[in-house]
Design a protein around this motif. Sequence first.
Motif, short mmCIF file in Angstrom:
data_model
loop_
_atom_site.label_atom_id
_atom_site.label_comp_id
_atom_site.label_asym_id
_atom_site.label_seq_id
_atom_site.Cartn_x
_atom_site.Cartn_y
_atom_site.Cartn_z
N SER A 104 -16.11 -45.73 33.13
CA SER A 104 -15.08 -45.10 33.59
C SER A 104 -15.37 -44.42 34.78
N GLU A 105 -16.58 -43.81 35.13
CA GLU A 105 -16.93 -43.69 36.53
C GLU A 105 -16.46 -44.46 37.62
N PHE A 106 -16.73 -45.65 37.32
CA PHE A 106 -16.68 -46.84 38.35
C PHE A 106 -15.07 -46.90 38.60
N LEU A 107 -14.31 -46.91 37.41
CA LEU A 107 -12.79 -47.27 37.62
C LEU A 107 -12.29 -45.95 38.13
N MET A 108 -12.41 -44.88 37.66
CA MET A 108 -12.18 -43.77 38.21
C MET A 108 -12.31 -43.24 39.83
N PHE A 124 -3.36 -51.40 28.29
CA PHE A 124 -4.29 -50.18 28.41
C PHE A 124 -3.51 -49.05 28.07
N LYS A 125 -4.13 -47.80 27.74
CA LYS A 125 -3.76 -46.58 27.50
C LYS A 125 -4.10 -45.29 28.36
N LEU A 126 -3.28 -44.69 28.85
CA LEU A 126 -3.69 -43.77 30.05
C LEU A 126 -3.27 -42.27 29.45
N GLU A 127 -4.01 -41.30 29.70
CA GLU A 127 -3.77 -39.83 29.38
C GLU A 127 -3.45 -39.09 31.02
N PHE A 128 -2.77 -38.38 30.77
CA PHE A 128 -2.40 -37.43 32.20
C PHE A 128 -2.75 -35.82 32.00
N GLY A 129 -2.77 -35.21 32.97
CA GLY A 129 -2.98 -33.68 32.99
C GLY A 129 -2.52 -33.02 33.93
N ARG A 130 -1.78 -31.78 33.83
CA ARG A 130 -1.48 -31.01 35.07
C ARG A 130 -2.54 -30.16 35.76
N LEU A 131 -2.89 -30.41 36.99
CA LEU A 131 -3.67 -29.62 37.87
C LEU A 131 -3.13 -28.74 38.54
N VAL A 164 -4.57 -38.46 36.30
CA VAL A 164 -4.96 -39.26 35.55
C VAL A 164 -6.11 -38.33 34.85
N ALA A 165 -6.28 -38.17 33.24
CA ALA A 165 -7.51 -37.57 32.79
C ALA A 165 -8.10 -38.57 31.84
N ASP A 166 -8.72 -38.01 31.00
CA ASP A 166 -9.76 -38.70 29.71
C ASP A 166 -10.52 -39.78 30.47
N GLU A 167 -10.43 -41.02 30.13
CA GLU A 167 -11.36 -42.21 30.54
C GLU A 167 -10.40 -43.53 30.63
N ILE A 168 -11.16 -44.20 31.23
CA ILE A 168 -10.51 -45.75 31.49
C ILE A 168 -11.64 -46.75 31.01
N SER A 169 -11.75 -47.31 29.83
CA SER A 169 -13.08 -47.98 29.38
C SER A 169 -12.63 -49.10 28.34
N PRO A 170 -13.27 -49.87 27.90
CA PRO A 170 -13.16 -50.93 26.95
C PRO A 170 -12.58 -50.07 25.45
N ASP A 171 -12.71 -48.81 25.40
CA ASP A 171 -12.06 -48.11 24.37
C ASP A 171 -10.81 -48.20 24.33
#
Length: 255
Positions: free
Chosen positions: A54-58, A176-183, A194-201
């Motif tokens: 997730s670090e790499f993709l973000m 894939f699934k994405l979650e978002f947040g308001r900053l 983009v929030a949460d993570e991006i991974s094989p999960d």
Amino acid sequence: MARRRKLYEGKAKVLYEGPEPGTLIQYFKDDATAFNNQKKGVITGKGVLNNRISEFLMTRLSEIGVPTHFMRRLNMREQLVREVEIIPIEIVVRNVAAGSLAERFGLEEGTILPRSIIEYYYKSDELGSPMVTEEHITAFGWAGTQDLDDMVALALRINDFLIGLFLGVGLRLVDFKLEFGRLYNEHDEIQVVVADEISPDNCRLWDIRTNEKMDKDRFRRDLGGVEEAYQEVARRLGVLPEAGPMDLKGPQAMQ
């Protein structure tokens, strides 16, 4: 070691109060769930691998101008992230028929879709994260029209970028699934990130040549080799932790 205040614990991560106002520490667990928490297990080392992936993709997304909550990785299992107001809508982007889409419409798994399809799901474990429409989202005040426009535009941009990135390492991005947040910034201006993570999960990844599943479907469907699949994704991305298999099991998160 000073005890940190736990703010939230989900199925795969724990959020702690961050070192500075407006920050959180995101801890990646080895716990795995499927079918709306009906199936539970542990994938040894998953938290370490997902943290790196997730670090790499973000980071790659930030480099092309996609705003995310990610700040930096702190250690094997933790990231420093910006505190955001989570929008309770999960966006799923589908490129290939698989999972519930194939089941709902009687499609053969692996069928290439005529174009990428976006679906909305209400983020609620108690309700089983039901699929919803834009009408539900705006009528119930979960997100405004501008929020949705921003989320969809970002989701499609991320999809285009990740398709190419994964293709370059021999993987097909099925969905894939994405979650978002308001900053909120210092001027009370709102940015959707983009929030949460991006991974094989939360990504379905298949080997481009063999169609072998390299994601959490191996856990969902009892295919075996779950840890090895996650490790292979990390290896192809060039982020496999410099640790042996016995080093990947982490301590329990502090309460």
